[in-house]
Design an enzyme around this catalytic site. Structure first.
Site, mmCIF file in Angstrom:
data_model
loop_
_atom_site.group_PDB
_atom_site.id
_atom_site.type_symbol
_atom_site.label_atom_id
_atom_site.label_comp_id
_atom_site.label_asym_id
_atom_site.label_seq_id
_atom_site.Cartn_x
_atom_site.Cartn_y
_atom_site.Cartn_z
ATOM 1 N N GLU A 175 0.797 -1.226 0.000
ATOM 2 C CA GLU A 175 0.000 0.000 0.000
ATOM 3 C C GLU A 175 0.836 1.287 0.000
ATOM 4 O O GLU A 175 0.784 2.079 0.947
ATOM 5 C CB GLU A 175 -0.957 0.022 1.201
ATOM 6 C CG GLU A 175 -1.909 -1.160 1.220
ATOM 7 C CD GLU A 175 -3.006 -1.036 2.269
ATOM 8 O OE1 GLU A 175 -2.980 -0.081 3.065
ATOM 9 O OE2 GLU A 175 -3.899 -1.881 2.286
ATOM 10 N N GLU A 363 -5.412 -8.694 0.896
ATOM 11 C CA GLU A 363 -6.077 -8.355 2.168
ATOM 12 C C GLU A 363 -7.546 -8.107 1.889
ATOM 13 O O GLU A 363 -7.894 -7.436 0.907
ATOM 14 C CB GLU A 363 -5.517 -7.060 2.789
ATOM 15 C CG GLU A 363 -4.168 -7.187 3.413
ATOM 16 C CD GLU A 363 -3.688 -5.874 4.056
ATOM 17 O OE1 GLU A 363 -4.530 -5.044 4.470
ATOM 18 O OE2 GLU A 363 -2.452 -5.700 4.114
HETATM 19 C C1 FCB Z 1 -4.512 -2.065 5.435
HETATM 20 C C2 FCB Z 1 -3.136 -2.382 5.972
HETATM 21 C C3 FCB Z 1 -3.135 -3.379 7.096
HETATM 22 C C4 FCB Z 1 -4.293 -3.155 8.033
HETATM 23 C C5 FCB Z 1 -5.585 -3.114 7.270
HETATM 24 C C6 FCB Z 1 -6.812 -2.999 8.125
HETATM 25 O O1 FCB Z 1 -4.530 -0.769 4.936
HETATM 26 O O2 FCB Z 1 -2.320 -2.888 4.948
HETATM 27 O O3 FCB Z 1 -1.907 -3.279 7.751
HETATM 28 O O4 FCB Z 1 -4.084 -2.004 8.762
HETATM 29 O O5 FCB Z 1 -5.554 -2.056 6.370
#
Ligand code: FCB
Length: 461
Positions: A175, A363
């Site tokens: 990110e 994620e």
């Molecule tokens: C993302 C991050 C991770 C966590 C999630 C909820 O932006 O990569 O570390 O904080 O959100």
């Protein structure tokens, strides 16, 4: 006459046999012991130890104590039936000063972790940078210093050499948008700067670092076996109306968050809206830099949580957009709208715009309020179960419609340190009692295990 079967019941959500089913974490959020065994301090250590930056001034000093309990945590992954695990490496454990002498004990920790995963049949997926820059490098300008591309590449190659015989999936950055936006523009994340002129420079140096690391990856032994990509967080933007102002606002919001990193990586150029957004703070970049950034990658990692509806707002700089909440939909505890359709949409958008790259959802998950007590050893989290159900269905739909989706990683394996929110937001499919470090698989963890065991078939229910 028999009632017509529910359409959803007849739909098949079966995923391919070789689909990757994983869970995800990151170093600072779970490891604890941040300075053990010769590790250097990171910017998150400094930021969280500076009063006023995080919820109740909480830090990652202990977190989930995973540094010492990693074997137990891997046993839980095995119990869930996961075949992959995405984690990050703390740069300052490897290079306490960011560059220079390698700390062998740091490498040994990740080497043991990888061996334990492989012993359990779980594929390691390594992220090199998940926000915890060595403090010593921040003191030299951090992401604002052009030299960071070389610092990062040296660190990356050290890891390719150390783990490349066993690790097949690598991500350079997690990110980068959050790193530059949270770290250099809004200042809510480490290193906590708030400067319009710095944000594009940090973003560009993140991309250059990615490019150099990929280039070096191709020329090391690991390349013969492994694959390398980058992980971005994407958030489709929807206009609040179809007025020209709102449509233009959405274009800016989309360029800033969704195309600022992907266009350079895949197309070798920044979106034209960047100049419009940053005005005189937007520098001119050299063709050499852009060529370096546009290295062929093997896959794209996508973190997806929510979408945003945006409207034009002249005072909200630099984007001149304003988020319009959608109260008719369920929101998570981080106030993110639950909107699975946008996951399908974003995966198909990538497929079309960037030439069908292989994609992993690296994620996806939700913070919801969990019951404070386990009941008969169980933690019931029906909202999180439902979140996973609808998002996995949405992912499947994108695959059916042509996205080359190879895997899915639930965020997160464990309740953990949620950055500036401290321990107040729980994303785990495994509950952590932070006073005892006891782990309890939540209903969502059990549900995810049954999705994996049925290869998705259970999603039809
Ligand atoms: C993302 C991050 C991770 C966590 C999630 C909820 O932006 O990569 O570390 O904080 O959100």
């Amino acid at each position: 006459m028999r009632p017509a079967p529910d359409a959803a019941m007849t739909e098949s959500f079966r995923f391919p046999d070789d689909f990757v089913w994983g869970t995800a974490t990151s170093a600072y959020q779970i490891e604890g012991s941040p300075t053990a065994d010769g590790a250097g301090r990171s910017i998150w250590h400094r930021f969280s130890h500076t009063p006023g930056n995080t919820w109740l001034n909480e830090t990652g000093d202990v977190a989930c104590d995973h540094y010492r309990r990693y074997k137990d945590d891997i046993a839980i992954m095995a119990e869930l039936g996961a075949n992959a695990y995405r984690f990050s490496i703390a740069w300052a454990r490897i290079f306490p000063q960011g560059t220079g002498a390698v700390n062998k004990k740091g490498i040994d920790f990740y080497s043991r972790l990888v061996d334990e995963l492989l012993k359990r049949g779980i594929k390691p997926n390594v992220t090199l940078y998940h926000w915890d820059l060595p403090e010593a490098l921040d003191d030299r300008g951090g992401w604002l210093n052009r030299d960071i591309a070389d610092w990062f590449a040296d660190y990356a190659v050290t890891m390719f050499d150390a783990l490349g015989d066993r690790v097949e999936i690598w991500s350079t950055l997690n990110e980068p948008w959050v790193v530059s936006d949270g770290g250099y523009l809004s200042g809510v994340l480490a290193p906590g700067h708030s400067n319009l002129f710095e944000a594009p420079i940090a973003a560009h140096n993140l991309l250059r670092s990615h490019g150099v690391a990929v280039e070096r990856f191709r020329s090391t032994k690991a390349a013969r076996k492994g694959k390398i990509g980058i992980t971005v967080n994407l958030e489709p933007k929807y206009p609040a109306s179809d007025s020209p102002e709102d449509l233009a606002a959405v274009r800016r919001a989309d360029a800033y968050m969704n195309r600022q990193y992907l266009d350079p990586v895949f197309l070798g150029r920044y979106p034209e809206e960047m100049q419009e957004i940053f005005g005189e703070a937007w520098p001119t970049w050299s063709d050499d830099d852009m060529r370096l950034i546009k290295q062929p990658i093997d896959f794209l990692g996508v973190n997806y949580y929510t979408r945003r509806v945006e409207r034009y707002h002249p005072d909200h700089l630099p984007l001149r957009t304003k988020h319009v909440p959608q109260p008719q939909h369920i929101h998570t505890e981080t106030n993110w709208e639950v909107y699975p359709e946008a996951l399908t949409r974003v995966l198909l958008w990538i497929t079309e715009r960037y030439g069908k790259p292989p994609i992993y959802i690296t994620e996806n998950g939700a913070a919801f309020y969990d019951p404070p007590h386990t009941i008969d050893g169980r933690v019931e989290d029906p909202l999180r179960v439902e979140y996973f159900r609808v998002h996995l269905r949405a992912a499947h739909e994108a695959m059916r419609k042509g996205a080359d989706l190879r895997g899915y990683y639930a965020w997160s394996l464990l309740d953990n340190y949620e950055w500036a929110h401290g321990y107040s937001k729980r994303f785990g499919i495994v509950h952590v009692d932070f006073s005892t470090q006891q782990r309890t698989i939540k209903s969502s963890g059990r549900y995810y295990a049954s999705v994996i065991a049925s290869k998705g078939a259970i999603l039809a229910k």
